[in-house]
Write an enzyme that holds these catalytic residues in place. Structure first.
Site, short mmCIF file in Angstrom:
data_model
loop_
_atom_site.label_atom_id
_atom_site.label_comp_id
_atom_site.label_asym_id
_atom_site.label_seq_id
_atom_site.Cartn_x
_atom_site.Cartn_y
_atom_site.Cartn_z
N LYS A 115 0.84 -1.21 0.00
CA LYS A 115 0.00 0.00 0.00
C LYS A 115 0.87 1.25 0.00
O LYS A 115 1.13 1.84 1.04
CB LYS A 115 -0.96 -0.02 1.20
CG LYS A 115 -1.92 -1.21 1.15
CD LYS A 115 -2.95 -1.19 2.26
CE LYS A 115 -3.94 -2.34 2.11
NZ LYS A 115 -5.01 -2.33 3.13
N GLY A 143 -8.21 -3.44 0.69
CA GLY A 143 -9.49 -3.23 1.36
C GLY A 143 -9.30 -3.22 2.86
O GLY A 143 -8.17 -3.32 3.36
N LYS A 198 -4.93 6.51 1.80
CA LYS A 198 -5.68 6.34 3.06
C LYS A 198 -4.74 6.26 4.26
O LYS A 198 -5.11 6.63 5.38
CB LYS A 198 -6.59 5.11 2.97
CG LYS A 198 -5.91 3.77 2.74
CD LYS A 198 -5.53 3.06 4.02
CE LYS A 198 -4.77 1.78 3.75
NZ LYS A 198 -4.40 1.08 5.01
#
Length: 364
Positions: A115, A143, A198
């Site tokens: 990520k 996710g 995120k």
């Protein structure tokens, strides 16, 4: 020739990375009776995992089955594998992918669960893997999926996106079980961009917690940061639907509120007075948001994308700005409409211009 036939018990899967997420995925796949080999970079730790059958550093309290193989030899891990899962920090992905290429004797599809973006090139992890292995069969799985919960078989749902529909479908078959639900998604760009951004937002959410600013402030932060995520992801070529799916809002909620979130905990520590260096040292595992804050801030600035929340977090992490001063500056910015009006044609032209600029930046 890549084999996408229905996976069956005994199928060899290579997990490249023995951190928390790599270990959790290995447990999930072993539960499905696959032959799982986990590669780790450090021989001493690999031996410890083999002997103790515990990943004390990254996933304590979860027993590892005796037939789960740990190795520090890439050829051993990749031998006869029908799938390779790249469970690595983004800043080491390229170096390890080069080594994977040298160890491969036949083509294999890759699943990236990293990520982050690569500093310098600004490329997504699937692009890095493609470049270094020379293989186009790369998908990204992402996710709301903390390793601590997946390893304990708690219900989880994620998305897998690939540049080939057959690969995404194969990955869905491989990973899906009664506690891990996988949705396919055609938007690999959006999935990977959401995964990177995120983590930055989660640092801000942790800072709000550490300062004791309350629920109103945290909700405001997440809502306005979500707008920035949409601006940035669509400029990069992602789709709006992905932002409001599991890889976007889903992962954002989990990362910003969970006790397991390294990025949220890191933000909380620095808000409570710990130095950046000490807070990084106190984190078990890599705080991806720390590196990516600077990467995405600089990219957004060069493209003219308005991302004040991301910029504020970056200024605290990399410019030494006081957190409360950063919050004050955000709250006293020029007043604006939540839904600014604009000429639709001009918006479309700007959108297309941004995508062209992004492509040119990455190709340089």
């Amino acid at each position: 020739m890549i084999d996408y036939s229905t996976p069956s018990p005994g199928m060899r899967v290579a997990i490249i990375g023995d951190g928390a997420w790599g270990t959790a995925i290995a447990l999930l796949l072993r539960e499905k009776y696959f032959d799982v080999h986990v590669w780790g970079a450090f021989p001493e730790y690999t031996r410890e995992l083999t002997v103790t059958r515990q990943n004390y550093k990254y996933l304590p309290g979860v027993p590892l089955p005796g037939d789960l193989v740990f190795t520090n030899d890439l050829e051993t891990a990749l031998h006869s594998a029908r799938l390779a899962v790249m469970a690595l920090p983004s800043h080491v992905m390229r170096d390890v992918a080069k080594r994977v290429k040298a160890a491969l004797h036949e083509p294999v599809p890759f699943i990236s669960v990293a990520k982050g973006l690569e500093a310098g090139s600004l490329k997504r992890m699937s692009q890095v893997i493609q470049e270094e292995t020379g293989l186009p069969q790369v998908a990204a799985l992402s996710g709301p999926s903390h390793a601590e919960e997946v390893a304990r078989k708690m219900p989880t749902a994620v998305a897998v996106a690939g540049n080939q529909e057959s690969l995404a479908g194969f990955a869905q078959e491989v990973f899906s079980c009664d506690y891990f639900r996988v949705y396919t998604n055609p938007d690999i760009v959006g999935v990977e961009i959401c995964a990177a951004l995120k983590n930055i937002i989660a640092i801000g959410a942790g800072a709000v917690d550490g300062c004791g600013f309350g629920d109103n402030a945290k909700s405001a932060l997440l809502t306005r940061a979500l707008v920035e995520l949409a601006r940035f992801a669509t400029a990069m070529g992602g789709q709006v639907e992905t932002i409001f799916g599991l890889a976007g809002v889903g992962d954002l909620i989990t990362t910003c509120f969970s006790k397991h979130s390294r990025n949220r905990a890191f933000g909380e520590r620095i808000a409570q007075g710990m130095s950046i260096e000490d807070a990084l040292h106190a984190s078990v595992g890599v705080v991806e948001g720390y590196r990516n804050a600077k990467i995405i801030h600089e990219m957004a600035r060069s493209l003219g994308i308005d991302m004040p929340v991301t910029s504020a977090i970056q200024s605290v992490l990399h410019e030494g700005k006081d957190i409360r001063a950063a919050v004050r500056d955000l709250m006293t910015r020029e007043r604006k409409s939540e839904r600014p009006a604009g000429n639709p044609l001009k918006k479309l032209i700007r959108h297309l211009w941004l995508r062209t600029r992004v492509q040119l930046m990455i190709e340089q």
